[in-house]
Motif scaffolding. Structure first.
Motif, PDB file in Angstrom:
ATOM      1  N   ASN A 226       4.073  -7.359  11.434  1.00  0.00           N
ATOM      2  CA  ASN A 226       5.446  -7.792  11.693  1.00  0.00           C
ATOM      3  C   ASN A 226       6.318  -7.766  10.436  1.00  0.00           C
ATOM      4  O   ASN A 226       7.522  -8.032  10.517  1.00  0.00           O
ATOM      5  CB  ASN A 226       5.453  -9.212  12.272  1.00  0.00           C
ATOM      6  CG  ASN A 226       4.798  -9.280  13.643  1.00  0.00           C
ATOM      7  OD1 ASN A 226       4.929  -8.351  14.430  1.00  0.00           O
ATOM      8  ND2 ASN A 226       4.095 -10.374  13.922  1.00  0.00           N
ATOM      9  N   GLY A 227       5.686  -7.475   9.311  1.00  0.00           N
ATOM     10  CA  GLY A 227       6.423  -7.429   8.048  1.00  0.00           C
ATOM     11  C   GLY A 227       6.332  -6.060   7.420  1.00  0.00           C
ATOM     12  O   GLY A 227       6.748  -5.060   7.996  1.00  0.00           O
ATOM     13  N   ALA A 228       5.748  -5.999   6.205  1.00  0.00           N
ATOM     14  CA  ALA A 228       5.666  -4.739   5.470  1.00  0.00           C
ATOM     15  C   ALA A 228       4.532  -3.843   5.952  1.00  0.00           C
ATOM     16  O   ALA A 228       4.461  -2.677   5.549  1.00  0.00           O
ATOM     17  CB  ALA A 228       5.489  -5.018   3.980  1.00  0.00           C
ATOM     18  N   ALA A 229       3.630  -4.397   6.794  1.00  0.00           N
ATOM     19  CA  ALA A 229       2.507  -3.628   7.352  1.00  0.00           C
ATOM     20  C   ALA A 229       1.649  -3.000   6.248  1.00  0.00           C
ATOM     21  O   ALA A 229       1.375  -1.798   6.249  1.00  0.00           O
ATOM     22  CB  ALA A 229       3.016  -2.553   8.313  1.00  0.00           C
ATOM     23  N   VAL A 230       1.216  -3.828   5.312  1.00  0.00           N
ATOM     24  CA  VAL A 230       0.311  -3.396   4.241  1.00  0.00           C
ATOM     25  C   VAL A 230      -1.059  -3.996   4.535  1.00  0.00           C
ATOM     26  O   VAL A 230      -1.233  -5.208   4.488  1.00  0.00           O
ATOM     27  CB  VAL A 230       0.814  -3.855   2.862  1.00  0.00           C
ATOM     28  CG1 VAL A 230      -0.174  -3.453   1.770  1.00  0.00           C
ATOM     29  CG2 VAL A 230       2.196  -3.288   2.585  1.00  0.00           C
ATOM     30  N   SER A 231      -2.027  -3.170   4.829  1.00  0.00           N
ATOM     31  CA  SER A 231      -3.338  -3.668   5.253  1.00  0.00           C
ATOM     32  C   SER A 231      -4.264  -3.967   4.082  1.00  0.00           C
ATOM     33  O   SER A 231      -5.130  -4.846   4.174  1.00  0.00           O
ATOM     34  CB  SER A 231      -4.015  -2.659   6.190  1.00  0.00           C
ATOM     35  OG  SER A 231      -4.146  -1.398   5.552  1.00  0.00           O
ATOM     36  N   ASP A 232      -4.117  -3.245   2.979  1.00  0.00           N
ATOM     37  CA  ASP A 232      -5.001  -3.431   1.821  1.00  0.00           C
ATOM     38  C   ASP A 232      -4.335  -4.324   0.772  1.00  0.00           C
ATOM     39  O   ASP A 232      -3.106  -4.363   0.656  1.00  0.00           O
ATOM     40  CB  ASP A 232      -5.345  -2.085   1.188  1.00  0.00           C
ATOM     41  CG  ASP A 232      -6.135  -1.182   2.133  1.00  0.00           C
ATOM     42  OD1 ASP A 232      -6.893  -1.733   2.957  1.00  0.00           O
ATOM     43  OD2 ASP A 232      -5.962   0.051   2.053  1.00  0.00           O
ATOM     44  N   THR A 233      -5.159  -5.000   0.004  1.00  0.00           N
ATOM     45  CA  THR A 233      -4.645  -5.828  -1.090  1.00  0.00           C
ATOM     46  C   THR A 233      -4.201  -4.930  -2.241  1.00  0.00           C
ATOM     47  O   THR A 233      -4.897  -3.989  -2.620  1.00  0.00           O
ATOM     48  CB  THR A 233      -5.717  -6.817  -1.562  1.00  0.00           C
ATOM     49  OG1 THR A 233      -6.031  -7.707  -0.479  1.00  0.00           O
ATOM     50  CG2 THR A 233      -5.227  -7.622  -2.748  1.00  0.00           C
ATOM     51  N   VAL A 234      -3.026  -5.236  -2.784  1.00  0.00           N
ATOM     52  CA  VAL A 234      -2.437  -4.455  -3.875  1.00  0.00           C
ATOM     53  C   VAL A 234      -2.325  -5.348  -5.105  1.00  0.00           C
ATOM     54  O   VAL A 234      -1.935  -6.511  -4.993  1.00  0.00           O
ATOM     55  CB  VAL A 234      -1.043  -3.917  -3.487  1.00  0.00           C
ATOM     56  CG1 VAL A 234      -0.461  -3.078  -4.616  1.00  0.00           C
ATOM     57  CG2 VAL A 234      -1.129  -3.096  -2.201  1.00  0.00           C
ATOM     58  N   TYR A 235      -2.652  -4.800  -6.266  1.00  0.00           N
ATOM     59  CA  TYR A 235      -2.662  -5.597  -7.490  1.00  0.00           C
ATOM     60  C   TYR A 235      -1.554  -5.160  -8.446  1.00  0.00           C
ATOM     61  O   TYR A 235      -1.192  -3.988  -8.498  1.00  0.00           O
ATOM     62  CB  TYR A 235      -4.027  -5.487  -8.187  1.00  0.00           C
ATOM     63  CG  TYR A 235      -5.173  -5.976  -7.338  1.00  0.00           C
ATOM     64  CD1 TYR A 235      -5.464  -7.331  -7.254  1.00  0.00           C
ATOM     65  CD2 TYR A 235      -5.950  -5.083  -6.603  1.00  0.00           C
ATOM     66  CE1 TYR A 235      -6.513  -7.792  -6.471  1.00  0.00           C
ATOM     67  CE2 TYR A 235      -7.007  -5.535  -5.814  1.00  0.00           C
ATOM     68  CZ  TYR A 235      -7.271  -6.887  -5.750  1.00  0.00           C
ATOM     69  OH  TYR A 235      -8.308  -7.326  -4.951  1.00  0.00           O
TER      70      TYR A 235
END
Length: 400
Positions: A226-235
């Motif tokens: 429902n937001g940015a649709a980022v499935s993986d963790t980003v550092y």
């Protein structure tokens, strides 16, 4: 020498629609008729299902009531709700009041702040009982821990300071947006406001860090579908925070934004860079390096602080766009200089604009941008032959 016509950095922006004021479920207050005598207040207390609750103790106090110095004040009124959940007050002075409701059977509370009483008959907002929360306050260093106390103006919530503790704790605080928390002394008449607008959530502890800053607010990164649709963790990712008059009061901050600060939930400071700060037009863009953007998540929050006249700016683009994390050049293409296009990284690959001037400045997707005419306007980046910036011909790039 190499030339480019735009910046080459993939960005992930979050608009700050500020954010997270959880409080009472209240209806709109309605003023009534007029009659001689004291001003009257009528209100109603309900449970989470909207049912009226009887035998709730409700107290009305002036909005600036000090629970230590004004404990004998006759301006405090107490009532108990009837079978329809209603309470009635008659106050001797018109002005602003707080209303605190407590249900002794389960300890749930409700709270109304800055209730304006200007007519003879007044209806208070209907409010809902909720599980109380806690406010924990990090204490300023220059205080008298033997005679000072922390309190919420307009309420009975206060605590004297403990010599051995870095924090003061206020328990059983109603779920609401608390207008302010202050420190006062038994020996002095004045008070020091520690923080404005504290959000208290049910069964949770709201910690006031950095007491030299008068204002703070949380923002969350929504990476779910429902937001940015980022499935993986980003550092180590720079996130853009947008401020406008709809979500921020620029008059509360320093004129150049120098008192801005950003932290994680544990109060660890986060690097940031102010790309644009325009209080006259009430608009700003700030880049904040988030060390961990959790994938498919909307629960983690970060905090922004402002309102400290003694703070010096810590805006630093080279820390946000760190070359060790892969950034080799970041050009915001803003209007702060018409003779040079600044590189925000430590590489300092500053560009020289050709056939670009202040008339080329336009509104971009993020902040200001430059308009290229397509044939004679460009930016030259000198002194890069021995650097890390390598833009081979026919290469593939991302432009944003």
């Amino acid at each position: 020498m190499r030339t480019i016509s735009s910046s080459s950095i993939i960005i992930f922006t979050i608009t700050l629609f500020i954010l997270e004021f959880s409080g009472l479920d209240c209806t709109t207050p309605i003023g009534g008729g007029s009659e001689a005598g004291n001003a009257k207040i009528v209100g109603r207390v309900v449970d989470s299902l909207g049912n009226p609750v009887a035998d709730v103790i409700v107290t009305a106090r002036p909005h600036n009531y000090d629970p230590v110095k004004d404990i004998l004040s006759r301006e405090t009124d107490v009532d108990r709700t009837d079978s329809d959940g209603q309470y009635h007050f008659s106050v001797s002075k018109k002005g602003y009041y707080t209303v605190d409701a407590q249900y002794s059977k389960d300890g749930k509370r409700a709270f109304i702040s800055n209730l304006e009483i200007m007519q003879d008959d007044n209806s208070a907002p209907q409010c809902t009982l909720k599980t109380a929360g806690t406010i924990q306050i990090q204490l300023p260093q220059i205080i008298d821990r033997t005679r000072d106390y922390v309190y919420i103006p307009g309420t009975a919530f206060f605590t004297f300071l403990n010599k051995s503790s870095e924090f003061a704790v206020l328990n059983n605080v109603p779920v609401a947006r608390i207008p302010s928390v202050s420190i006062a002394s038994l020996q002095k008449e004045d008070e020091i406001i520690i923080r404005h607008d504290i959000t208290v959530e049910a069964g949770d502890t709201s910690t006031i860090y950095n007491p030299s800053w008068k204002y703070s607010r949380r923002f969350r990164l929504n990476t779910t579908s429902n937001g940015a649709a980022v499935s993986d963790t980003v550092y180590n990712f720079p996130v853009c925070i947008r401020l406008t008059s709809e979500n921020f009061t620029f008059e509360q901050a320093e004129s150049d934004g120098s008192d801005l600060r950003f932290t994680k939930q544990d109060n660890t400071y986060l690097p940031y860079e102010i790309e644009r700060w325009d209080p006259h037009n009430s608009v700003a863009e700030i880049w904040v390096e988030i060390d961990t953007v959790f994938g498919n998540d909307s629960t983690h929050y970060y905090s922004m602080y402002w309102g400290n006249t003694g703070a010096q700016s810590e805006s630093h683009g080279a820390t946000v766009f760190d070359t060790s994390t892969g950034f080799q050049g970041v050009w915001h293409l803003s209007s702060n200089n018409s003779s040079q296009i600044y590189d925000a990284t430590s590489n300092q690959y500053h560009g020289i604009p050709y056939n670009l001037d202040m008339s080329s400045v336009i509104d971009g997707v993020i902040g200001e941008a430059l308009y290229f005419n397509g044939f004679s306007s460009y930016i030259s980046i000198p002194n890069t032959s021995d650097g890390n910036l390598n833009l081979p011909q026919n290469g593939h790039y991302s432009i944003s």
